[in-house]
Scaffold this motif. Sequence first.
Motif, PDB file in Angstrom:
ATOM      1  N   ASP A 141       0.856  -1.192   0.000  1.00 65.91           N
ATOM      2  CA  ASP A 141       0.000   0.000   0.000  1.00 65.91           C
ATOM      3  C   ASP A 141       0.893   1.244   0.000  1.00 65.91           C
ATOM      4  O   ASP A 141       1.748   1.389   0.889  1.00 65.91           O
ATOM      5  CB  ASP A 141      -0.895   0.006   1.235  1.00 65.91           C
TER       6      ASP A 141
ATOM      7  N   SER B 196      -7.495   4.501   8.794  1.00 69.59           N
ATOM      8  CA  SER B 196      -7.658   3.708   7.564  1.00 69.59           C
ATOM      9  C   SER B 196      -6.529   2.695   7.402  1.00 69.59           C
ATOM     10  O   SER B 196      -6.678   1.694   6.684  1.00 69.59           O
ATOM     11  CB  SER B 196      -7.718   4.627   6.348  1.00 69.59           C
ATOM     12  N   HIS B 197      -5.375   2.931   8.066  1.00 65.27           N
ATOM     13  CA  HIS B 197      -4.266   1.982   7.971  1.00 65.27           C
ATOM     14  C   HIS B 197      -4.605   0.660   8.661  1.00 65.27           C
ATOM     15  O   HIS B 197      -4.034  -0.379   8.317  1.00 65.27           O
ATOM     16  CB  HIS B 197      -3.007   2.586   8.605  1.00 65.27           C
TER      17      HIS B 197
ATOM     18  N   CYS C 238      -7.314  -1.004   8.484  1.00 66.94           N
ATOM     19  CA  CYS C 238      -7.982  -1.874   7.503  1.00 66.94           C
ATOM     20  C   CYS C 238      -6.935  -2.622   6.685  1.00 66.94           C
ATOM     21  O   CYS C 238      -7.038  -3.839   6.491  1.00 66.94           O
ATOM     22  CB  CYS C 238      -8.884  -1.022   6.612  1.00 66.94           C
ATOM     23  N   ILE C 239      -5.909  -1.892   6.219  1.00 71.71           N
ATOM     24  CA  ILE C 239      -4.828  -2.511   5.448  1.00 71.71           C
ATOM     25  C   ILE C 239      -4.080  -3.528   6.308  1.00 71.71           C
ATOM     26  O   ILE C 239      -3.707  -4.610   5.848  1.00 71.71           O
ATOM     27  CB  ILE C 239      -3.849  -1.428   4.949  1.00 71.71           C
TER      28      ILE C 239
ATOM     29  N   VAL D  63      -7.032  -3.548  -4.379  1.00 69.04           N
ATOM     30  CA  VAL D  63      -6.704  -3.287  -2.973  1.00 69.04           C
ATOM     31  C   VAL D  63      -5.500  -4.135  -2.578  1.00 69.04           C
ATOM     32  O   VAL D  63      -5.536  -5.357  -2.723  1.00 69.04           O
ATOM     33  CB  VAL D  63      -7.906  -3.609  -2.051  1.00 69.04           C
TER      34      VAL D  63
ATOM     35  N   HIS E 129     -11.627  -0.396   1.995  1.00 68.52           N
ATOM     36  CA  HIS E 129     -10.450   0.305   1.466  1.00 68.52           C
ATOM     37  C   HIS E 129     -10.656   0.721   0.008  1.00 68.52           C
ATOM     38  O   HIS E 129     -10.172   1.788  -0.403  1.00 68.52           O
ATOM     39  CB  HIS E 129      -9.206  -0.574   1.585  1.00 68.52           C
TER      40      HIS E 129
ATOM     41  N   THR F 165     -12.505   3.849   0.163  1.00 67.32           N
ATOM     42  CA  THR F 165     -11.602   4.940   0.559  1.00 67.32           C
ATOM     43  C   THR F 165     -10.802   5.430  -0.644  1.00 67.32           C
ATOM     44  O   THR F 165     -10.681   6.645  -0.886  1.00 67.32           O
ATOM     45  CB  THR F 165     -10.644   4.464   1.672  1.00 67.32           C
TER      46      THR F 165
ATOM     47  N   ALA G 193     -13.631   5.822   8.052  1.00 71.42           N
ATOM     48  CA  ALA G 193     -13.008   4.616   8.625  1.00 71.42           C
ATOM     49  C   ALA G 193     -13.680   4.229   9.939  1.00 71.42           C
ATOM     50  O   ALA G 193     -13.961   3.050  10.191  1.00 71.42           O
ATOM     51  CB  ALA G 193     -11.512   4.847   8.831  1.00 71.42           C
TER      52      ALA G 193
END
Length: 644
Positions: free
Chosen positions: A299, A356-357, A359-360, A439, A509, A512, A533
């Motif tokens: 990412d 949001s990180h 989720c990754i 993603v 994501h 996003t 998020a």
Amino acid sequence: MAALTGLCWGLSILAMLSRVHSQLLWMTLRTFDPWAIITCALRGWAARMFSRQSLHHDSAHVIEDIVDLLVMLELSALIILAEAADVAKLTQKIFVAACFVYCSVLSAGPMFLSNLPNWDPDASLQFLFFASMTPKSQFISAYGTMAVLLTKAAVSMILQKHDFMFLRCHFEYCLDQLDTSFAKLAATDPSCIYYSDFRRALQELGVSDSHIFAGFNTLDMHQTGRVTLPNFRRCLKDVFTEAPDSSHATLLAKFCQEAFCNVSGYGSLDSMLGLVLSQWRRMKMNEFGQLLYHYLMQDPGVERLFRTASFRTQSLLFASFVQVGLGGLEEKDFRRVERDMMSLGMRHVSYGVHPSHLCIFQLALLRALSNRLKGLPADAEMAWSVVWLHFIAAPFTQGLLSMVDTDKKTVTNTVRDILQQATCHKAFIPSLAANLNNVPGGEPNWSESVFRDAGHELSHMVILVSFIQDTAEKLYAGELLSARQRLRQVASIHWDRGVFPRHMLTFQHAATMTLREILGPEVFTSHAETMWALFFQVEVLDVLLLAPFAETQDKVEGWALNCHKHFVDKESWQSLMKVAAIDRDLALKGYQRLCAESGKDIDKLCVDDVVKTFCDESMQHPSWTFDRVVQNYCTTPPAVALLE
């Protein structure tokens, strides 16, 4: 021979020291085989005694005869006790094999060794036996018969999956308790159980409706609307064999829990934690950290954040983060884990970590686990998703946003606005569909694995986005329970069709990424991205993952809405206890437990603490009703006190 005797006695003592299932022992003694073993031992002892008497014609060997009798009877009794002892199946196999060899040697020895002491080859016995035989022949026959019985036992132990019953003639003898349970449930018609009778009986036992429905559907194998005795026996037999001393209520509750788990993929919190921790122990920290680092760096946003960090150091830190989170859960001190994760989240604000990180990170975590475990089954993925999102990611996010206004109205209003603006763009849905396949660490070949074709994917994206918009509208209007009930209905449909948490994380994501492209940084600001998020995690993912525990969650949150207070005092606590019909004294014990486990001052206990506490409690007992969950919480001493 001495070593073999010692092994038999050692394993016998192990069986004696272990827990013995009284129900199994009684059922074992009702069959022929155990008494046959004792009879063979007595027959062998009698043959040896008569041979001594025939040779010596005196009573000098009486003490030796008595010792022999005690040894033979005690070993026979221990063989039977091993049947009902709570020992590993491998231990039982070794024990049966050792006893088999022991009896074979005893029967074969006199046959091939003619000069054994105390054997009179000319003596003939007719007393208490059906035929005239020499004592030597009687002895050989007795232990030979016991060896045959133990051969049957050994074969049964190897072929049968249950952890006992190797001495039984018939498994049907073991079903008395099941027949009694069936009779209690068959209120309308003695020959079968109807759903109304099943539901009424299990509600009285404190089992929730969702688990009752799953249990009855499993029992009703032919979908006739009624359950017959053979089907009831067939379905509950395995549950009974695992816990033979269980009561009627425990047996049925356990069965309904297993049925619900098979349908939904959700087990109890204990089973999910057990699965997660057992799989995590198989990981090598260094290798897992490197793999996790590799997936995370795919990412661009995360890669920029850790560009200057050492690969070796950062990969170990990633693995250590997982270790710290799961290590606290092993002790089941959920409030302490929550405080630790919040503190960790607050420290990561200065590192530039964004909600949001997370989720990754979870997508990379699931992908790394799947890689190391050679595939991640559905139940394992569900367990990891529930445990990670609810106990680690949620409080970590709270810590990250400790200085941000996260009022529900603010969050839902922001999400409403950005979705309204995004859906006005014709390119939004096609871009969203395209980003689903791009993603980093997400579901590969999303379109092929979830949708029939590109047209089906686009139409489904339109429905899903409008559904999320509708959820935001309902939440903004204060219709919390209505929004969540609809969300759970949609979730149950998608779970049945093979849509898992990783798909929802991938969608989050992808959305996003699409909102960044369509709206730009002027509209989809860092604050708006944070709100999106938070909304998706708290109001969508967390609700979906906690769907099996909805009854308790809804009742506590319904109380929270009517409470109109941010902090919880004794008066507001008593109002919740009245919903569960808990008396005042017991309610006070529950309040004291809440104060002890929260780690907060009494005047700082908030409504969210109560909601989280009872959600966690219901996850440990997913088949229980709200009333039973609350009663159990109030009667159980605080975990802090238990640790002391």
